[in-house]
Design a protein around this motif. Structure first.
Motif, PDB file in Angstrom:
ATOM      1  N   GLU A  32       3.419  -3.927   6.021  1.00 10.34           N
ATOM      2  CA  GLU A  32       4.028  -4.758   4.980  1.00 10.34           C
ATOM      3  C   GLU A  32       4.309  -6.193   5.427  1.00 10.34           C
ATOM      4  N   ARG A  65       4.283   2.914  -0.172  1.00  7.03           N
ATOM      5  CA  ARG A  65       4.715   2.619   1.193  1.00  7.03           C
ATOM      6  C   ARG A  65       4.611   3.891   2.015  1.00  7.03           C
ATOM      7  N   THR A  72       6.217   0.033   8.382  1.00  5.87           N
ATOM      8  CA  THR A  72       5.968   0.355   6.977  1.00  5.87           C
ATOM      9  C   THR A  72       4.638  -0.250   6.552  1.00  5.87           C
ATOM     10  N   ILE A  74       1.556  -0.651   3.484  1.00  2.00           N
ATOM     11  CA  ILE A  74       1.262  -0.637   2.054  1.00  2.00           C
ATOM     12  C   ILE A  74      -0.135  -0.049   1.898  1.00  2.00           C
TER      13      ILE A  74
END
Length: 188
Positions: A32, A65, A72, A74
């Protein structure tokens, strides 16, 4: 920059399409923070449109996520992939190109930084730039260069990071082509 280069996407809908387009083109989950950095580097999407679009995509399950090793990521879902395919042509080519180009440059730079360790060390009479170019399981090159000041040391570091493989190739090429000094004796 030209006139369109100064423009940015302000529509959340267009930003959602661009984010899905980018994730589809990259073809893999993206951390992310790295996704945001790549988008920011493109200068075509502002922070507010980005955050609102990403939250909307998460809510409508176009992306998700996932935590991996404390990071994290995406991940583009099928719904997001279909949306990007369907609406892709509604976004001007310029914006798609700028976003993808910035992301590819960003991720290439990250890869180069992972493959090259560079350390600048102050010395009594200047700075030493120590670097190592890595391959999977071994070092391709370790080299130390002198710089008279910190500014030049940083410039050397940046130039090596631009193309570590090219730097390595030039050094190897020079080493392989290096010939013994020719001594010429003048005629009497």
């Amino acid at each position: 920059m030209n006139d369109i280069g100064a423009a940015e996407i302000n529509s959340v809908h267009d930003t959602k399409v661009l984010l899905c387009y980018l994730l589809e083109k990259l073809g893999e989950p993206v951390a992310e923070p790295q996704l945001y950095e790549a988008v920011r580097d493109s200068e075509v999407i502002n922070y507010f449109s980005y955050t609102e679009a990403l939250e909307t995509l998460l809510e409508n399950r176009s992306v998700r996520r996932e935590n991996r090793d404390g990071e994290t990521y995406i991940i583009l879902e099928e719904k997001g992939r279909h949306g990007a395919d369907y609406f892709n042509d509604t976004i001007p080519y310029y914006f798609r190109k700028q976003l993808l180009k910035a992301a590819l440059y960003y991720f290439a730079r990250l890869k180069r930084e992972r493959e090259t360790d560079i350390e600048i060390t102050p010395k009594e009479n200047g700075f030493e730039v120590n670097f190592r170019i890595n391959d999977a399981d071994f070092d391709l090159m370790r080299l130390s260069l002198y710089a008279p000041d910190e500014e030049q040391a940083k410039l050397i570091r940046e130039k090596i990071l631009l193309d570590p493989a090219g730097f390595y190739s030039k050094v190897i090429g020079f080493a392989l082509e290096n010939a013994e000094e020719k001594i010429e004796i003048p005629n009497e």
